[in-house]
Design an enzyme around this catalytic site. Structure first.
Site, mmCIF file in Angstrom:
data_model
loop_
_atom_site.group_PDB
_atom_site.id
_atom_site.type_symbol
_atom_site.label_atom_id
_atom_site.label_comp_id
_atom_site.label_asym_id
_atom_site.label_seq_id
_atom_site.Cartn_x
_atom_site.Cartn_y
_atom_site.Cartn_z
ATOM 1 C CD GLU A 107 4.858 -20.947 0.147
ATOM 2 O OE1 GLU A 107 5.596 -19.887 0.627
ATOM 3 O OE2 GLU A 107 5.156 -21.643 -0.742
ATOM 4 C CD GLU A 127 5.042 -16.834 -3.368
ATOM 5 O OE1 GLU A 127 3.791 -16.844 -4.038
ATOM 6 O OE2 GLU A 127 5.169 -17.240 -2.170
HETATM 7 N N1 COA Z 1 7.951 -7.751 2.538
HETATM 8 C C1 COA Z 1 8.310 -6.456 2.995
HETATM 9 N N2 COA Z 1 7.743 -5.674 3.206
HETATM 10 C C2 COA Z 1 6.280 -5.657 2.877
HETATM 11 C C3 COA Z 1 5.836 -6.919 2.588
HETATM 12 C C4 COA Z 1 6.673 -7.891 2.198
HETATM 13 N N3 COA Z 1 6.186 -9.117 1.992
HETATM 14 N N4 COA Z 1 4.336 -6.681 2.276
HETATM 15 C C5 COA Z 1 4.065 -5.461 2.637
HETATM 16 N N5 COA Z 1 5.403 -4.820 2.856
HETATM 17 C C6 COA Z 1 5.579 -3.394 3.527
HETATM 18 C C7 COA Z 1 5.381 -2.321 2.363
HETATM 19 O O1 COA Z 1 6.602 -2.273 1.645
HETATM 20 C C8 COA Z 1 5.100 -1.204 3.167
HETATM 21 O O2 COA Z 1 6.085 -0.673 3.644
HETATM 22 P P1 COA Z 1 6.345 1.017 3.791
HETATM 23 O O3 COA Z 1 5.210 1.399 4.756
HETATM 24 O O4 COA Z 1 7.667 1.202 4.223
HETATM 25 O O5 COA Z 1 6.246 1.296 2.242
HETATM 26 C C9 COA Z 1 4.157 -1.759 4.448
HETATM 27 O O6 COA Z 1 4.210 -3.258 4.623
HETATM 28 C C10 COA Z 1 2.574 -1.618 3.961
HETATM 29 O O7 COA Z 1 2.532 -2.131 2.788
HETATM 30 P P2 COA Z 1 1.395 -1.549 1.791
HETATM 31 O O8 COA Z 1 1.417 -2.297 0.364
HETATM 32 O O9 COA Z 1 1.432 -0.105 1.772
HETATM 33 O O10 COA Z 1 -0.134 -1.969 2.230
HETATM 34 P P3 COA Z 1 -1.306 -2.138 1.601
HETATM 35 O O11 COA Z 1 -2.312 -2.388 2.896
HETATM 36 O O12 COA Z 1 -1.740 -1.143 0.584
HETATM 37 O O13 COA Z 1 -1.161 -3.630 1.016
HETATM 38 C C11 COA Z 1 -0.370 -5.850 0.521
HETATM 39 C C12 COA Z 1 -0.740 -4.972 1.494
HETATM 40 C C13 COA Z 1 -0.054 -7.161 1.544
HETATM 41 C C14 COA Z 1 -1.572 -6.036 -0.513
HETATM 42 C C15 COA Z 1 0.751 -5.522 -0.227
HETATM 43 O O14 COA Z 1 1.779 -4.937 0.794
HETATM 44 C C16 COA Z 1 1.595 -6.420 -0.945
HETATM 45 O O15 COA Z 1 1.151 -6.663 -2.207
HETATM 46 N N6 COA Z 1 2.558 -7.141 -0.201
HETATM 47 C C17 COA Z 1 3.593 -7.987 -0.805
HETATM 48 C C18 COA Z 1 2.892 -9.333 -1.107
HETATM 49 C C19 COA Z 1 3.546 -10.427 -1.799
HETATM 50 O O16 COA Z 1 4.165 -10.225 -2.866
HETATM 51 N N7 COA Z 1 4.137 -11.488 -1.061
HETATM 52 C C20 COA Z 1 4.958 -12.441 -1.543
HETATM 53 C C21 COA Z 1 6.349 -12.314 -1.068
HETATM 54 S S1 COA Z 1 7.174 -13.636 -1.421
#
Ligand code: COA
Length: 242
Positions: A107, A127
């Protein structure tokens, strides 16, 4: 700044989202710092380039913080007000997206005027998977950018747009190798910076307002009286190029 790296140049500000351990998730501190950047750009209008550190643009709003928010915080529009402020900045804005731009990260990119991407860029709004909606612009801004059909696939079916799809649907202007992303973004900003700054500001204002013959004429009336117009047109007629 604890969540951003901010580089202030004469004609532009470069902001790098930097919370590498949370994939640059947008937390309250980042929101506050981005508001500070907006305040500075409102006070002294310049171009803005936003990018993310460490191969990610931003993985959304910080889910740990979102989890604790209730109705009052939703009504405050914590993210949407910031992204609206970004969208309304006086001078053009460019998002340089490498890797994930998800949720609020997407966004924020949608709120910018132009997006460039690397081949690993991924835009998405997951979301509903978290039991909420994308309430900071995706429900209407994405539709404006790519049309209802694609927007609904992203919003309702969880479809992620990779770089090719984003390019095909016009969400991004260009896909460039990661190593060239910032250079290309600066080249684009250089081109913008060569235009008359008041002309750019008024064009953005009029275009974002949806355009109207009256506002077009009023904005043009201001520009027709500007010294910059006279100087630029004189230079053109004298054989120079601005
Ligand atoms: N909020 C808070 N923390 C987040 C985050 C978010 N939106 N996205 C990633 N993180 C954190 C993870 O919890 C993780 O923390 P940790 O190492 O303490 O466990 C760290 O960032 C790394 O994330 P990870 O998922 O292990 O990395 P990845 O490279 O395997 O995957 C993403 C990357 C972006 C695909 C995955 O982190 C993800 O799906 N994030 C959420 C996306 C989402 O739903 N966003 C909408 C929010 S409204």
């Amino acid at each position: 700044m604890s969540t951003l790296a901010v580089e202030e140049l004469d004609d532009r500000v470069v902001v790098t989202l930097r919370r590498p351990r949370a994939r640059n998730a947008i937390n309250a501190a980042m929101i506050a710092e981005l508001h500070d950047v907006c305040a500075s750009l409102e006070e002294r209008p310049r171009l803005l380039l936003i990018t993310g550190d460490g191969g990610t643009f931003a993985a959304g709003a910080d889910i740990g913080e979102l989890r604790e928010r209730g109705r009052e915080q939703a009504l405050q529009g914590i993210n949407s007000r910031l992204f609206d402020r970004v969208a309304k900045l006086p001078m053009p804005t460019v998002a340089a997206v490498d890797g994930y731009a998800l949720g609020g990260g997407a966004e924020l990119a949608y709120a910018c005027d132009v997006r460039l991407a690397t081949p690993t860029a991924v835009f998405g709004n997951p979301e509903p998977g978290l039991g909420i909606l994308a309430a900071a612009g995706a429900c209407w801004r994405l539709r404006e950018l790519v049309g209802a059909s694609i927007a609904k696939q992203v919003l309702l079916a969880g479809t992620r747009l990779d770089a090719d799809a984003a390019l095909r649907f016009g969400l991004v202007a260009e896909v460039v190798p990661a190593g060239e992303l910032l250079k290309r973004a600066h080249t684009l900003l250089d081109r913008m910076a060569r235009s008359g700054s008041l002309a750019l500001r008024l064009t953005k204002l009029v275009a974002d307002g949806g355009g109207h013959p009256l506002t077009d004429d009023l904005a043009q009336a201001i520009l027709f009286e500007s010294e910059e117009k006279r100087v630029r047109m004189d230079a053109f007629l004298a054989g120079g190029r601005s």
